[in-house]
Design an enzyme around this catalytic site. Structure first.
Site, mmCIF file in Angstrom:
data_model
loop_
_atom_site.group_PDB
_atom_site.id
_atom_site.type_symbol
_atom_site.label_atom_id
_atom_site.label_comp_id
_atom_site.label_asym_id
_atom_site.label_seq_id
_atom_site.Cartn_x
_atom_site.Cartn_y
_atom_site.Cartn_z
ATOM 1 N N HIS A 1 37.890 42.234 33.573
ATOM 2 C CA HIS A 1 38.745 42.924 34.175
ATOM 3 C C HIS A 1 39.516 43.410 32.985
ATOM 4 O O HIS A 1 39.566 42.781 31.993
ATOM 5 C CB HIS A 1 39.708 42.494 34.949
ATOM 6 C CG HIS A 1 38.843 42.116 36.392
ATOM 7 N ND1 HIS A 1 39.688 41.715 37.596
ATOM 8 C CD2 HIS A 1 37.810 42.076 36.919
ATOM 9 C CE1 HIS A 1 38.933 41.668 38.466
ATOM 10 N NE2 HIS A 1 37.490 41.883 38.076
ATOM 11 N N GLU B 1 42.528 43.597 32.170
ATOM 12 C CA GLU B 1 43.722 42.699 31.798
ATOM 13 C C GLU B 1 43.064 41.614 30.833
ATOM 14 O O GLU B 1 43.700 41.247 29.984
ATOM 15 C CB GLU B 1 44.466 42.370 32.944
ATOM 16 C CG GLU B 1 45.153 43.163 33.723
ATOM 17 C CD GLU B 1 44.604 43.884 35.025
ATOM 18 O OE1 GLU B 1 43.262 43.801 34.799
ATOM 19 O OE2 GLU B 1 45.037 44.006 35.876
ATOM 20 N N CYS C 1 44.926 41.573 39.723
ATOM 21 C CA CYS C 1 44.128 40.773 40.697
ATOM 22 C C CYS C 1 44.494 39.435 40.591
ATOM 23 O O CYS C 1 45.180 39.188 39.558
ATOM 24 C CB CYS C 1 42.922 41.123 40.757
ATOM 25 S SG CYS C 1 42.049 40.104 39.510
ATOM 26 N N CYS D 1 43.445 38.063 37.265
ATOM 27 C CA CYS D 1 44.240 38.416 36.001
ATOM 28 C C CYS D 1 45.684 38.073 36.056
ATOM 29 O O CYS D 1 46.140 37.891 35.051
ATOM 30 C CB CYS D 1 44.195 40.163 36.181
ATOM 31 S SG CYS D 1 42.370 40.685 35.880
HETATM 32 ZN ZN LIG Z 1 41.672 41.630 37.544
#
Ligand SMILES: [Zn+2]
Length: 156
Positions: free
Chosen positions: A53, A55, A83, A86
Protein backbone atom coordinates in the site's frame (compact mmCIF):
# COMPACT_ATOMS: atom_id res chain seq x y z
CA UNK A 1 7.23 23.35 0.88
CA UNK A 2 3.97 23.83 2.71
CA UNK A 3 1.64 21.27 4.21
CA UNK A 4 -0.64 21.73 1.23
CA UNK A 5 2.26 20.85 -1.08
CA UNK A 6 2.83 17.61 0.80
CA UNK A 7 -0.81 16.60 0.50
CA UNK A 8 -0.89 17.60 -3.14
CA UNK A 9 2.15 15.39 -3.80
CA UNK A 10 0.39 12.44 -2.14
CA UNK A 11 -2.68 13.09 -4.26
CA UNK A 12 -0.57 13.48 -7.39
CA UNK A 13 0.95 10.05 -6.76
CA UNK A 14 -2.54 8.60 -6.37
CA UNK A 15 -3.73 10.23 -9.58
CA UNK A 16 -0.74 8.98 -11.57
CA UNK A 17 -1.50 5.46 -10.38
CA UNK A 18 -5.20 5.80 -11.14
CA UNK A 19 -4.55 6.24 -14.83
CA UNK A 20 -1.82 3.66 -15.26
CA UNK A 21 -2.07 -0.10 -15.46
CA UNK A 22 -0.10 -0.33 -12.24
CA UNK A 23 -1.19 -0.05 -8.66
CA UNK A 24 -4.32 1.28 -7.02
CA UNK A 25 -5.22 4.99 -6.73
CA UNK A 26 -3.30 5.73 -3.55
CA UNK A 27 -0.25 7.89 -2.76
CA UNK A 28 1.57 8.92 0.39
CA UNK A 29 4.55 10.98 1.51
CA UNK A 30 6.45 10.98 4.81
CA UNK A 31 7.69 14.39 5.94
CA UNK A 32 10.30 15.22 8.54
CA UNK A 33 11.17 18.78 9.51
CA UNK A 34 9.56 20.26 6.43
CA UNK A 35 10.97 17.95 3.78
CA UNK A 36 9.81 14.77 2.12
CA UNK A 37 11.97 11.85 3.26
CA UNK A 38 9.94 9.12 1.60
CA UNK A 39 7.08 8.78 -0.83
CA UNK A 40 5.19 5.96 -2.41
CA UNK A 41 2.26 4.87 -4.50
CA UNK A 42 0.33 1.64 -4.26
CA UNK A 43 2.30 -1.25 -5.83
CA UNK A 44 0.11 -4.21 -4.90
CA UNK A 45 -0.57 -5.55 -8.41
CA UNK A 46 2.70 -4.76 -10.23
CA UNK A 47 4.86 -6.03 -7.36
CA UNK A 48 2.63 -9.03 -6.54
CA UNK A 49 2.68 -7.69 -2.99
CA UNK A 50 -0.56 -7.31 -1.00
CA UNK A 51 1.31 -5.26 1.60
CA UNK A 52 2.54 -2.66 -0.92
CA UNK A 53 0.00 0.00 0.00
CA UNK A 54 1.14 3.58 -0.59
CA UNK A 55 1.75 4.26 3.10
CA UNK A 56 3.87 1.12 3.50
CA UNK A 57 5.89 1.96 0.38
CA UNK A 58 6.43 5.52 1.69
CA UNK A 59 7.41 4.29 5.16
CA UNK A 60 9.95 1.86 3.69
CA UNK A 61 11.42 4.67 1.57
CA UNK A 62 11.58 7.05 4.55
CA UNK A 63 13.27 4.42 6.71
CA UNK A 64 15.86 3.86 3.99
CA UNK A 65 16.45 7.61 3.68
CA UNK A 66 16.85 8.09 7.42
CA UNK A 67 18.57 4.72 7.91
CA UNK A 68 16.30 4.00 10.85
CA UNK A 69 13.28 1.91 11.73
CA UNK A 70 11.92 4.84 13.76
CA UNK A 71 10.17 7.79 12.14
CA UNK A 72 9.74 9.88 15.30
CA UNK A 73 8.60 13.40 14.57
CA UNK A 74 7.45 12.57 11.05
CA UNK A 75 4.04 13.27 9.55
CA UNK A 76 2.48 11.09 6.86
CA UNK A 77 0.30 12.69 4.22
CA UNK A 78 -1.81 10.13 2.45
CA UNK A 79 -4.38 10.46 -0.30
CA UNK A 80 -6.75 8.22 1.68
CA UNK A 81 -7.43 7.37 5.30
CA UNK A 82 -5.09 4.46 6.12
CA UNK A 83 -6.45 0.93 6.20
CA UNK A 84 -5.88 -1.05 9.42
CA UNK A 85 -2.63 -2.59 8.06
CA UNK A 86 -1.18 0.82 7.25
CA UNK A 87 -2.45 2.29 10.50
CA UNK A 88 -0.51 -0.46 12.26
CA UNK A 89 2.62 0.21 10.21
CA UNK A 90 2.35 3.94 10.90
CA UNK A 91 1.99 3.16 14.58
CA UNK A 92 5.02 0.82 14.60
CA UNK A 93 7.08 3.41 12.74
CA UNK A 94 6.14 5.93 15.45
CA UNK A 95 5.01 8.53 12.96
CA UNK A 96 3.48 11.36 14.96
CA UNK A 97 0.55 12.46 12.82
CA UNK A 98 -1.61 11.29 9.92
CA UNK A 99 -3.12 13.70 7.42
CA UNK A 100 -5.46 12.18 4.83
CA UNK A 101 -7.63 13.17 1.88
CA UNK A 102 -10.27 10.58 1.02
CA UNK A 103 -11.85 8.74 3.92
CA UNK A 104 -12.88 5.10 4.29
CA UNK A 105 -16.35 5.82 2.90
CA UNK A 106 -14.85 7.33 -0.25
CA UNK A 107 -12.54 4.31 -0.55
CA UNK A 108 -15.45 1.88 -0.25
CA UNK A 109 -17.28 3.71 -3.04
CA UNK A 110 -14.20 3.20 -5.24
CA UNK A 111 -14.15 -0.54 -4.49
CA UNK A 112 -11.73 -0.60 -1.56
CA UNK A 113 -13.71 -1.60 1.51
CA UNK A 114 -11.38 -1.03 4.46
CA UNK A 115 -14.33 -0.78 6.80
CA UNK A 116 -14.80 -4.55 6.75
CA UNK A 117 -11.31 -4.87 8.25
CA UNK A 118 -12.00 -2.25 10.90
CA UNK A 119 -15.13 -4.17 11.87
CA UNK A 120 -13.22 -7.46 11.89
CA UNK A 121 -10.59 -6.06 14.24
CA UNK A 122 -13.26 -4.76 16.62
CA UNK A 123 -15.00 -8.15 16.78
CA UNK A 124 -14.22 -10.70 19.52
CA UNK A 125 -11.80 -13.40 18.33
CA UNK A 126 -14.49 -16.09 18.22
CA UNK A 127 -16.77 -13.93 16.07
CA UNK A 128 -14.28 -13.04 13.33
CA UNK A 129 -14.72 -14.12 9.72
CA UNK A 130 -11.06 -15.15 9.48
CA UNK A 131 -10.53 -18.03 11.92
CA UNK A 132 -7.67 -17.84 14.41
CA UNK A 133 -6.41 -20.98 16.16
CA UNK A 134 -3.79 -21.05 18.87
CA UNK A 135 -1.20 -23.82 18.76
CA UNK A 136 2.05 -24.75 20.53
CA UNK A 137 2.03 -21.72 22.83
CA UNK A 138 4.54 -23.24 25.24
CA UNK A 139 7.05 -23.95 22.46
CA UNK A 140 6.51 -20.58 20.85
CA UNK A 141 7.13 -18.76 24.13
CA UNK A 142 10.77 -19.91 24.08
CA UNK A 143 11.63 -17.18 21.56
CA UNK A 144 10.39 -14.51 23.95
CA UNK A 145 12.38 -16.00 26.81
CA UNK A 146 15.52 -16.01 24.64
CA UNK A 147 14.79 -12.44 23.57
CA UNK A 148 14.38 -11.18 27.13
CA UNK A 149 17.62 -12.91 28.13
CA UNK A 150 19.56 -11.37 25.21
CA UNK A 151 21.53 -8.35 26.49
CA UNK A 152 22.17 -7.22 22.91
CA UNK A 153 18.50 -6.95 21.92
CA UNK A 154 17.38 -3.71 20.30
CA UNK A 155 14.06 -2.77 21.82
CA UNK A 156 11.54 -1.16 19.49
ZN1 LIG B 1 -3.22 0.30 3.65
Amino acid sequence: MSELDFMRRAIELSRLNATSAGGGPFGAVVVQAGRIVGEGANRVVPDHDPTAHAEIVAIRAACRTLRSHVLDGCVIYTSCEPCPMCLGAIWWARIGEIVYGNDRVDAAAAGFDDDVLYREMAAPLDERRLPLRRMSADEARAAFELWLANPDRVAY
